[in-house]
Design a protein around this motif. Structure first.
Motif, PDB file in Angstrom:
ATOM      1  N   ARG A  39      -7.360   8.898  -3.107  1.00 26.32           N
ATOM      2  CA  ARG A  39      -6.470  10.045  -3.207  1.00 26.32           C
ATOM      3  C   ARG A  39      -6.021  10.291  -4.648  1.00 26.32           C
ATOM      4  NH1 ARG A  39      -2.569   8.693   0.973  1.00 26.32           N
ATOM      5  NH2 ARG A  39      -4.338   7.788   2.047  1.00 26.32           N
TER       6      ARG A  39
ATOM      7  N   LEU B  39       1.209   4.132  -1.538  1.00 25.57           N
ATOM      8  CA  LEU B  39       0.813   5.541  -1.490  1.00 25.57           C
ATOM      9  C   LEU B  39      -0.235   5.768  -0.423  1.00 25.57           C
ATOM     10  CD1 LEU B  39       0.570   7.452  -4.830  1.00 25.57           C
ATOM     11  CD2 LEU B  39       2.374   7.362  -3.151  1.00 25.57           C
ATOM     12  N   GLY B  40      -0.667   4.688   0.178  1.00 27.68           N
ATOM     13  CA  GLY B  40      -1.666   4.823   1.222  1.00 27.68           C
ATOM     14  C   GLY B  40      -0.979   4.806   2.560  1.00 27.68           C
TER      15      GLY B  40
ATOM     16  N   ILE C 143      13.153   4.751   0.310  1.00 31.98           N
ATOM     17  CA  ILE C 143      13.724   5.212  -0.966  1.00 31.98           C
ATOM     18  C   ILE C 143      14.718   6.332  -0.701  1.00 31.98           C
ATOM     19  CG2 ILE C 143      13.210   6.409  -3.130  1.00 31.98           C
ATOM     20  CD1 ILE C 143      10.563   4.921  -3.228  1.00 31.98           C
TER      21      ILE C 143
ATOM     22  N   PRO D  88      -6.080   4.396  -0.664  1.00 28.00           N
ATOM     23  CA  PRO D  88      -5.298   5.283  -1.539  1.00 28.00           C
ATOM     24  C   PRO D  88      -5.990   5.575  -2.862  1.00 28.00           C
ATOM     25  CG  PRO D  88      -4.252   3.128  -1.292  1.00 28.00           C
ATOM     26  CD  PRO D  88      -5.339   3.199  -0.281  1.00 28.00           C
TER      27      PRO D  88
ATOM     28  N   LEU E 280       0.793   5.842  -8.056  1.00 31.87           N
ATOM     29  CA  LEU E 280      -0.330   4.963  -7.816  1.00 31.87           C
ATOM     30  C   LEU E 280      -0.980   4.639  -9.151  1.00 31.87           C
ATOM     31  CD1 LEU E 280      -1.476   4.038  -5.155  1.00 31.87           C
ATOM     32  CD2 LEU E 280      -3.205   5.779  -5.403  1.00 31.87           C
TER      33      LEU E 280
ATOM     34  N   ASP F 169       9.240  17.100  -1.058  1.00 24.90           N
ATOM     35  CA  ASP F 169       7.942  16.808  -0.444  1.00 24.90           C
ATOM     36  C   ASP F 169       7.578  15.339  -0.495  1.00 24.90           C
ATOM     37  OD1 ASP F 169       7.419  19.315   0.307  1.00 24.90           O
ATOM     38  OD2 ASP F 169       6.156  19.838  -1.388  1.00 24.90           O
ATOM     39  N   PHE F 170       8.524  14.461  -0.856  1.00 25.56           N
ATOM     40  CA  PHE F 170       8.165  13.047  -0.877  1.00 25.56           C
ATOM     41  C   PHE F 170       8.018  12.530   0.546  1.00 25.56           C
ATOM     42  CE2 PHE F 170      10.172  12.463  -5.245  1.00 25.56           C
ATOM     43  CZ  PHE F 170       8.933  12.472  -5.860  1.00 25.56           C
TER      44      PHE F 170
ATOM     45  N   GLY G 151      19.682  15.016 -10.344  1.00 31.20           N
ATOM     46  CA  GLY G 151      18.449  15.734 -10.687  1.00 31.20           C
ATOM     47  C   GLY G 151      17.271  14.804 -10.911  1.00 31.20           C
ATOM     48  N   ASN G 152      17.547  13.545 -11.166  1.00 34.25           N
ATOM     49  CA  ASN G 152      16.436  12.594 -11.269  1.00 34.25           C
ATOM     50  C   ASN G 152      15.922  12.262  -9.881  1.00 34.25           C
ATOM     51  OD1 ASN G 152      16.990  12.536 -13.917  1.00 34.25           O
ATOM     52  ND2 ASN G 152      17.289  10.318 -14.058  1.00 34.25           N
ATOM     53  N   ARG G 153      14.706  11.779  -9.816  1.00 29.59           N
ATOM     54  CA  ARG G 153      14.210  11.344  -8.519  1.00 29.59           C
ATOM     55  C   ARG G 153      13.289  10.152  -8.682  1.00 29.59           C
ATOM     56  NH1 ARG G 153      14.352  16.562  -9.054  1.00 29.59           N
ATOM     57  NH2 ARG G 153      12.826  17.396 -10.491  1.00 29.59           N
ATOM     58  N   ILE G 154      13.118   9.486  -7.566  1.00 29.95           N
ATOM     59  CA  ILE G 154      12.310   8.277  -7.585  1.00 29.95           C
ATOM     60  C   ILE G 154      11.022   8.552  -6.850  1.00 29.95           C
ATOM     61  CG2 ILE G 154      12.209   5.881  -6.836  1.00 29.95           C
ATOM     62  CD1 ILE G 154      15.371   6.068  -6.914  1.00 29.95           C
ATOM     63  N   GLY G 155       9.941   8.198  -7.460  1.00 36.48           N
ATOM     64  CA  GLY G 155       8.661   8.420  -6.804  1.00 36.48           C
ATOM     65  C   GLY G 155       7.781   7.205  -6.949  1.00 36.48           C
ATOM     66  N   VAL G 156       6.840   7.101  -6.070  1.00 37.57           N
ATOM     67  CA  VAL G 156       5.888   6.009  -6.180  1.00 37.57           C
ATOM     68  C   VAL G 156       4.632   6.551  -6.842  1.00 37.57           C
ATOM     69  CG1 VAL G 156       4.577   4.296  -4.934  1.00 37.57           C
ATOM     70  CG2 VAL G 156       6.793   5.010  -4.083  1.00 37.57           C
TER      71      VAL G 156
ATOM     72  N   GLN H 224       8.514   5.691   1.161  1.00 38.06           N
ATOM     73  CA  GLN H 224       9.236   6.885   0.736  1.00 38.06           C
ATOM     74  C   GLN H 224      10.487   7.076   1.575  1.00 38.06           C
ATOM     75  OE1 GLN H 224       8.720   8.171  -1.907  1.00 38.06           O
ATOM     76  NE2 GLN H 224       6.618   8.724  -2.360  1.00 38.06           N
TER      77      GLN H 224
ATOM     78  N   ASP I 101       0.842  -1.191   0.000  1.00 40.36           N
ATOM     79  CA  ASP I 101       0.000   0.000   0.000  1.00 40.36           C
ATOM     80  C   ASP I 101       0.879   1.244   0.000  1.00 40.36           C
ATOM     81  OD1 ASP I 101      -2.137   1.580   0.148  1.00 40.36           O
ATOM     82  OD2 ASP I 101      -2.591   1.210   2.262  1.00 40.36           O
TER      83      ASP I 101
ATOM     84  N   ARG J  57       6.997   2.073  -8.948  1.00 38.48           N
ATOM     85  CA  ARG J  57       8.084   2.953  -8.550  1.00 38.48           C
ATOM     86  C   ARG J  57       8.817   3.387  -9.790  1.00 38.48           C
ATOM     87  NH1 ARG J  57      10.739  -0.070  -3.714  1.00 38.48           N
ATOM     88  NH2 ARG J  57       8.664  -0.653  -3.019  1.00 38.48           N
TER      89      ARG J  57
ATOM     90  N   THR K 256      17.548  15.089  -2.850  1.00 36.14           N
ATOM     91  CA  THR K 256      16.431  15.379  -3.763  1.00 36.14           C
ATOM     92  C   THR K 256      15.144  14.713  -3.317  1.00 36.14           C
ATOM     93  OG1 THR K 256      17.342  13.625  -5.105  1.00 36.14           O
ATOM     94  CG2 THR K 256      17.702  15.856  -5.868  1.00 36.14           C
ATOM     95  N   GLN K 257      15.262  13.509  -2.808  1.00 36.95           N
ATOM     96  CA  GLN K 257      14.026  12.842  -2.369  1.00 36.95           C
ATOM     97  C   GLN K 257      13.346  13.676  -1.303  1.00 36.95           C
ATOM     98  OE1 GLN K 257      12.523  10.169  -3.579  1.00 36.95           O
ATOM     99  NE2 GLN K 257      14.123  10.067  -5.116  1.00 36.95           N
TER     100      GLN K 257
ATOM    101  N   SER L 164      -0.206  19.990  -2.055  1.00 33.43           N
ATOM    102  CA  SER L 164       1.191  19.572  -2.043  1.00 33.43           C
ATOM    103  C   SER L 164       1.729  19.680  -3.465  1.00 33.43           C
ATOM    104  CB  SER L 164       1.276  18.119  -1.559  1.00 33.43           C
ATOM    105  OG  SER L 164       2.494  17.573  -1.981  1.00 33.43           O
ATOM    106  N   ARG L 165       2.948  20.194  -3.586  1.00 33.89           N
ATOM    107  CA  ARG L 165       3.454  20.482  -4.925  1.00 33.89           C
ATOM    108  C   ARG L 165       3.794  19.229  -5.724  1.00 33.89           C
ATOM    109  NH1 ARG L 165       4.995  24.959  -6.827  1.00 33.89           N
ATOM    110  NH2 ARG L 165       6.991  24.277  -7.649  1.00 33.89           N
ATOM    111  N   SER L 166       3.864  18.100  -5.063  1.00 28.96           N
ATOM    112  CA  SER L 166       4.193  16.895  -5.819  1.00 28.96           C
ATOM    113  C   SER L 166       2.960  16.046  -6.117  1.00 28.96           C
ATOM    114  CB  SER L 166       5.231  16.066  -5.065  1.00 28.96           C
ATOM    115  OG  SER L 166       4.835  15.922  -3.740  1.00 28.96           O
TER     116      SER L 166
ATOM    117  N   SER M 182       5.331  20.724  -8.974  1.00 29.19           N
ATOM    118  CA  SER M 182       6.733  20.873  -8.608  1.00 29.19           C
ATOM    119  C   SER M 182       7.659  20.628  -9.794  1.00 29.19           C
ATOM    120  CB  SER M 182       7.078  19.928  -7.458  1.00 29.19           C
ATOM    121  OG  SER M 182       6.906  18.600  -7.889  1.00 29.19           O
ATOM    122  N   ARG M 183       7.132  20.029 -10.848  1.00 25.77           N
ATOM    123  CA  ARG M 183       7.977  19.752 -12.009  1.00 25.77           C
ATOM    124  C   ARG M 183       7.687  20.692 -13.162  1.00 25.77           C
ATOM    125  NH1 ARG M 183       6.621  13.569 -11.980  1.00 25.77           N
ATOM    126  NH2 ARG M 183       7.573  12.979 -10.017  1.00 25.77           N
TER     127      ARG M 183
END
Lengths: 378, 632
Positions: free
Chosen positions: B193, A228-229, A239, B190, B62, A260-261, B55-60, A236, A226, B220, A255-256, B126-128, B92-93
């Motif tokens: 959201r 993002l929940g 990571i 989630p 959904l 705001d992550f 400058g790259n980033r990792i995000g999750v 996060q 889960d 991811r 950067t992470q 939230s900016r992201s 944010s991007r």
């Protein structure tokens, strides 16, 4: 220490000042400085809104520690039970007249000042237990009735804060309270019995938890489920930690974290930011600083002649340990997210106050460490 | 106060020292664990989470699950999802937000006002977190946006299925509709959201929300500074929502809606009495969710909300009506069970009933003379039931009503069912802070006064009377994971003596089929099928008893009700009709139930093989295979 020259005449303020354990204060200051620097980074390289406040609070706290250090132990003994009792009453009042923020009722409003009785209780519990064992003759320490009594003193605030709901405070009360009983010499058998009954009682507690608390535990077991929940925080955080590597991404370069992550990045998850920017090397140093601080506090306790004083100092060690360990274990995904800040490091006035008051009490016990404290009346 | 006790102190000190050393060792071990964990994440797994380039980033990210479809009992699609695309923005991007939006507006028209509103929204959130810029993009727009992607940092297009409805004019009330998520709590699913998520707002869409929604997946991703995906670090496929198969027969439903549509306001419920499956659930005026979901705007909503006929109200489940004479079966059973009357006993009806100085009229002004239970049901003699109600009291009446389904909200898969009122002295004290009056018991005996019920509850009562079992209605035929609905497993037997049920059923047969019965309009002409039923005419205003219904203004006329089942010998279907201000149950509602029962018997939807969906779990697996789960 030449306690053969110990005199009944009260020490002068200067004598007391010289006996303050400056080593402990130095390590605490180091941690607070690192915290301030990290808060500066979290704000994107700005002293506002956090770093400046944090530094000022710590300095104010240092003043408080030095002031409290001059107070003789019998004053704290006299205050112990009344303060504990009023903390209990205030905790009971919270559900009735408390202010609700973020879905939980934890605050009492005193005009413009918000106040969390659970924070007062964190100190009051330590002082009350220390006073109790100061009074209790050692042959009774492990008698069932005299074990039950302090257990009740711990269980009531735990139950009250669980109801707020504030899992973080409840965890701290339980850890610190039980830890103090251990330091006071309660027999090991009780610890084993407790562990066994937890094994049996855990399912019952599980049923009593709120949905969000259960979800936190469930997600802790498998946060990937889960991400993002409910597992968002941990995923996060991991990571960000991982992207720090060995040497880190550099100060203000995380950067992470900068993006705001990370939620609660200036409070509960600040260790993540630090470890992303300074890497494993930086994180290890911070961990060593905490080990050093707690070790020094324990040594300080050992040098204290009275049970009361030793347990006051031991209470500080336990509080620091419970806060720091639970927080670090939480952001690295070792234990569930329970909302505990990193002491001296995280932004937040209430936690800072609690730690500094505990430090002040311990310092007072250290400064008056050679005083003999008799058995108070029950 | 202080008594020094050196030995004790020394003993305590020794224990403390040992314990403190243990604590010291313990804390080193505990922090060592944290360190080891950090070593594992930061050193051993290094690389997995380290972005490829500065400058790259990792995000999750959904991934939304597809919402389950809603089908009728024969597999006809009532609600599904249509492919569509939308544009999202991650502030944010976006770099210079205003400039990017101006560029975007060249492809997808946005007024300056709309652009400004997006900028404000971006500042608040939230900016992201992604914002939806525009839904419903054309393929040309999607193509152009992809071509211009380098000049549109932070803007992405993604598939955004749109909920579409079929047969909306006849099943709109049942299926309901979806809408945006209004409020969020931190521990919510989630899926909620996700920008653009739609959730059920009424009908089955809301009642079966948990089944329909599905579970979010996640991916991811490493993205570069412009928001372009560089690589995927592993994903979990979303699990689509389950399809929900209704017990409704949409063909029959359309014909029932048409039949009901001749009246201004009303409701019809048609139910398989053995399974409790609702085959048709009609409410007039009709309402078509397509008119509201397809961006009808606030005006269309306002018009429907302000319409005096309340088209959004599903009268079959949310309309509360005094049951009138259809309640007389309840009174009869309560009296028989209490032993307050025998089947043979006759009660004198002189056209009115005196109680506590008040006079209660029978609809038949000249009176029915001496009536037994059979004739009382057949001719709907009010005086007989006034007397029965007085004999057993309000407690026995309300208990019997509850056993037959009054006052109950059923787990039928549809939202906004009303419970209605089954009055008793405790209820009245709570509602009005007044004591119960004897006269109120008397009028409850003929289903007037405080007692109210929904047409669905009346259908349940009818099915329970017809079968003698505790039938529970459902709109859901079956769905994977849950047991196949009601099919095969019999409902519990009602603990009412069969002979009393039989006497009541005979009265209902007589009302329709014997001379002098009030419901002869319910006979199916030229058919051997025998209908059993009961009329009801529930008084709306006092005036109605003084003047003929025809002379009254429409909205003061009585509600017309009829409950019936057929065939009388081996009951298969029950049907209930309520026509608001229809005037007379026998004249208006009975023919409607006759027509509906006629259709039900002729088409017999329960006997036809129903749609069996390919196992929904297998469907989820298939979706999982197309986007294989990669563990990382």
């Amino acid at each position: 220490m030449g306690n053969m020259f110990w005199s009944r005449r009260p020490d002068t303020l200067t004598q007391k000042f010289l006996r303050v354990h400056w080593g402990v204060l130095l390590v605490a200051t180091l941690i607070a400085v690192l915290g301030t620097a990290t808060l500066y980074s979290v704000a994107g390289g700005s002293v506002t809104p956090w770093a400046e406040h944090h530094a000022l609070r710590f300095l104010f706290g240092l003043g408080l520690v030095l002031t409290m250090a001059a107070v003789p132990l019998r004053i704290w003994i006299g205050l112990a039970y009344p303060v504990f009792a009023s903390a209990l009453v205030l905790l009971c009042l919270v559900p009735i007249v408390g202010v609700e923020t973020l879905g939980a009722r934890r605050w009492l409003s005193l005009g413009p000042v918000g106040f969390q009785p659970s924070e007062l209780m964190k100190v009051a519990l330590v002082v009350a237990l220390a006073r109790y064992y100061q009074w209790l003759p050692s042959e009774r320490v492990s008698r069932p009735f005299w074990v039950l009594l302090p257990l009740l003193m711990i269980a009531v605030p735990v139950a009250l804060t669980l109801r707020q709901p504030d899992l973080g405070s409840a965890t701290l009360f339980a850890c610190v309270g039980v830890g103090l009983m251990g330091l006071a010499g309660v027999h090991w058998g009780y610890a084993i019995a407790a562990a066994a009954s937890i094994g049996i009682g855990a399912p019952l507690v599980w049923n009593g938890l709120y949905g969000y608390q259960r979800r936190r535990i469930e997600v802790f077991l498998d946060p990937e489920k889960d991400p993002l929940g409910a597992g968002y925080h941990i995923t996060q955080s991991k990571i960000a930690l991982g992207s720090g590597g060995v040497s880190g991404r550099g100060y203000i370069q995380g950067t992470q974290s900068q993006l705001d992550f990370i939620p609660e990045k200036h409070t509960d998850f600040i260790f993540t930011i630090f470890a992303e920017e300074w890497g494993f090397a930086g994180a290890a140093i911070l961990i060593l600083l905490f080990i050093l601080l707690i070790g020094m506090v324990l040594r300080m306790a050992h040098g204290c002649r009275s049970v009361f004083g030793r347990l006051l100092i031991g209470g500080l060690a336990l509080t620091l340990f419970a806060y720091a360990f639970v927080n670090m274990a939480m952001v690295t995904g070792l234990v569930p997210v329970v909302g505990v800040p990193l002491p001296l490091f995280s932004y937040g006035g209430t936690a800072m106050t609690t730690i500094m008051v505990a430090l002040g009490l311990a310092m007072s016990a250290h400064v008056h460490g050679q005083e003999q404290v008799g058995r108070p009346q029950f | 106060m202080f008594t020094p006790d050196d030995d004790d102190e020394a003993a305590k000190h020794q224990t403390f020292t040992r314990r403190a050393m243990l604590l010291g060792v313990g804390q080193v071990v505990c922090f060592g664990l944290v360190g080891a964990r950090l070593y594992q994440i930061q050193v051993m797994d290094e690389g997995r989470y380290v972005p490829l380039a500065e400058g790259n980033r990792i995000g999750v990210h959904l991934r939304a699950p597809e919402r389950g479809h809603i089908l009728d009992r024969f597999g006809e699609v009532l609600a599904s999802n249509q492919e569509g695309f939308r544009a999202t923005l991650i502030p944010s991007r976006a770099g210079d937000l205003r400039q990017t939006l101006a560029m975007f507006a060249r492809i997808v028209p946005l007024t300056a006002d709309e652009q400004e509103r997006i900028v404000q929204r971006a500042q608040r959130k939230s900016r992201s977190a992604p914002l939806v810029l525009a839904g419903d993009l054309s393929f040309e727009q999607v193509a152009e946006l992809s071509v211009l992607a380098p000049r549109l940092p932070g803007i992405a297009t993604e598939p955004a299925p749109k909920r579409t409805y079929f047969h909306g004019d006849s099943v709109g009330h049942v299926v309901g509709y979806v809408g945006g998520v209004e409020r969020l709590a931190m521990d919510d699913d989630p899926v909620l959201r996700l920008p653009g998520t739609r959730i059920g707002k009424s009908g089955v869409e809301l009642g079966m929300e948990d089944e329909l929604r599905g579970v979010a997946g996640s991916e991811r991703l490493e993205v570069d500074a412009r928001g372009r995906i560089v690589r995927s670090l592993g994903e979990t496929a979303p699990r689509p929502g389950r399809n929900v198969v209704l017990s409704l027969d949409v063909g029959l439903q359309a014909r029932v809606m048409a039949r009901l549509g001749r009246e201004r306001r009303g409701a019809v419920v048609a139910m398989d009495v053995n399974s409790g499956e609702v085959v048709a659930l009609a409410s007039a005026p009709a309402f078509d969710p397509r008119e509201l979901v397809a961006g009808a705007g606030a005006d269309a909503w306002k018009a429907r909300l302000n319409d005096p006929d309340k088209p959004l109200l599903n009268r079959a489940i949310s309309g509360l009506y005094p049951p009138g004479s259809t309640f007389k079966m309840v009174t009869a059973l309560a009296a028989l069970e209490a032993g307050a009357v025998t089947l043979k006993e006759r009660v004198e009806c002189a056209g009115s009933y005196e109680f506590a100085g008040q006079s209660f009229r029978c609809w038949h002004r000249r009176g029915h003379n001496r009536v037994d239970l059979h004739r009382a049901l057949k001719e709907s003699c009010d005086v007989y039931f006034y007397e029965m109600a007085r004999r057993v009291g309000i407690g026995a009446l309300s208990r019997m009503a509850r056993r037959l389904g009054f006052g109950e909200v059923f787990e039928s898969g549809i939202a906004f069912q009303k419970a209605g009122v089954v009055p008793d002295p405790v209820w009245k004290r709570g509602a009005f802070e007044r004591g119960w009056l004897g006269g109120e018991t008397v009028i409850t005996g003929i289903g007037q006064g405080f007692v109210t019920a929904t047409p669905l509850q009346l259908a349940v009562m009818t099915a329970r009377l017809a079968t003698g079992r505790k039938i529970v209605p459902t709109l859901i035929r079956h769905n994977a994971g849950a047991r196949p609905a009601a099919e095969g497993d019999a409902f519990q037997v009602l603990d009412i003596a069969p002979e009393w049920l039989d006497a009541v059923r005979k009265g209902m047969v007589a009302a329709v089929n014997e001379d002098g019965g009030t419901a002869s309009n319910a006979q199916i002409d030229g058919s051997s099928i025998v209908v059993a039923g009961k009329t009801g005419t529930s008084q709306v205003s006092r005036a109605s008893s003084e003047r003929g219904q025809g002379e009254l203004p429409w909205d003061l006329r009585d509600h017309a009700l009829f409950v019936g089942y057929a065939p009388a010998t081996r009951p298969r279907y029950a049907a209930v009709a309520v026509v608001e201000h229809g005037g007379s149950g026998g004249a208006v509602a009975a023919p409607m139930v006759r027509d509906v029962l006629g259709m039900l018997i002729a088409e017999d939807p329960a006997a036809k093989p129903a749609y069996r969906q390919p196992d929904a779990d297998r469907r989820a697996d298939a979706a999982g295979r197309s986007a294989p789960e990669r563990s990382d």
